[in-house]
Write an enzyme that holds these catalytic residues in place. Structure first.
Site: not given
Ligand code: ADP
Ligand code: F6P
Length: 326
Positions: A15, A76, A107, A129, A131, A133, A175
């Site tokens: 992303g 992706r 990740d 990202t 996120d 994460d 996500r």
């Protein structure tokens, strides 16, 4: 300069995130200053397999530090998930004279970089990202911009929610992680924040709270849902049916990924991009850049991908005192 590296490739993957451009710029300019050649690989691993590769000079990255998205595009790529695709990528890197690769992404992109490292490619990862994460870093490029964008949007929804005395569910991205919900929800004084890491899926408890707070005079009830907890539109219908209160859900969606990067995202991305090149100059590879415990650092990619991340206890304290997590 590392004597066995002449050309560095750079790509963005997964992303997109505001600040990726600042990282591309920093990698490119630091590398050229250090005497390397630079090649930009468009559309992440997909573009690598398609040989969508262009030579960069210092002007290739002019006027981009303030722009959201990524000038290298991103994608992706299923083919790259398999060893055959990864072997093909190694051959393409050799064919284009790319001796080392900087991967800017999340990740999943790191897992791709690790696969290349295991095949002998010199790689450095930069965490990017919205996120947040990535276990090895307290900071990821784009998160700061995304939470500020979400915060401004939630403030606006709150105005109309109060005027109509409604219950509002606002779904944010992330996500499987709840960091965007956590930060934007606390910043906006949400009544509830529902994140995958903590939500107990007890909707009856949530409904009882809404009714209780309405009885003591609350004019709105803001619930911030992390996308990972499920369908917010359906939840709105159930809450309206159970409480008799008008309930609306709003999915913030892709607006959280775009926009001009904040000062922090531009500066941290610049530092991380430069650090990636310095590592390569020193002959270090198979590493990922991080911001951890208040300092910039780097880790072995294998070690980094074994790390686990948990919500910091301070957030729980804020949670129990100012906002409800379930
Ligand atoms: P992000 O980097 O933002 O987490 P993704 O999880 O979609 O985004 O990963 C981006 C790309 O990285 C994937 O499309 C794929 O090409 C590659 N990738 C993800 N996981 C792996 C893996 N386990 N092995 C090899 N490549 C991977
Ligand atoms: O990883 C960033 C992210 O925006 C997540 O928050 C979200 O779940 C996902 O990407 C959406 O991906 P896509 O662009 O494929 O819809």
């Amino acid at each position: 300069m590392a004597d066995n590296i002449k050309t560095i490739g750079v790509l963005t993957s997964g992303g997109d995130a505001p600040g990726m451009n600042a990282a591309i710029r920093a990698v490119t300019r630091s590398a050229i200053k250090a005497g390397f050649k630079v090649k930009g690989i468009r559309r992440g691993y997909a573009g690598l397999l398609d040989e969508d590769i262009v030579s960069f000079n210092t002007r290739s990255v002019a006027d981009i530090i303030n722009r959201g998205g990524t000038i290298l595009y991103t994608a992706r790529c299923m083919e790259f998930m398999y060893e055959e695709g990864q072997q093909k990528a190694v051959k393409i890197l050799k064919k284009h004279g790319i001796d080392a690769l900087v991967v800017i992404g999340g990740d999943g992109s790191y897992r791709g970089a690790r696969a290349l490292a295991r095949l002998g490619v010199k790689v450095i990862g930069i965490p990017a990202t919205i996120d947040l994460d990535i276990a090895s870093s307290d900071y990821t490029i784009g998160f700061d911009t995304a939470i500020n964008t979400a915060m401004e949007a939630i403030d606006k929804i709150r105005d109309t929610s109060t005027s109509h005395e409604r219950v509002s569910i606002i779904e944010v991205m992330g996500r499987h992680a709840g960091y965007i919900a956590l930060w934007s929800g606390i910043a906006c004084g949400a009544e509830n924040i529902l994140i995958p890491e903590m939500y107990d899926y007890n909707e009856k408890k949530l409904i009882d709270q809404i009714i209780k707070l309405r009885k003591i005079g609350k004019k709105h009830h803001i619930i911030i849902n992390a996308e990972g907890i499920g369908n917010s539109m359906d939840m709105a219908k159930r809450i309206e049916a159970a409480t008799g209160l008008e309930t609306r859900a709003c999915i913030l969606g892709y607006l959280q990924r775009g926009g001009t990067p904040t000062c922090k995202d531009r500066v941290y991305a610049s530092i991380m991009g430069a650090r990636a090149v310095h590592l390569l100059s020193q002959g270090m590879t198979g590493r990922i850049i991080a911001h951890s415990g208040g300092v910039f650092t780097d880790y072995d990619i294998e070690t980094a991908l074994e790390m686990k991340k948990e919500i910091h206890p301070d957030f729980m304290t804020v949670g129990s005192e100012l906002v409800r997590f379930d």
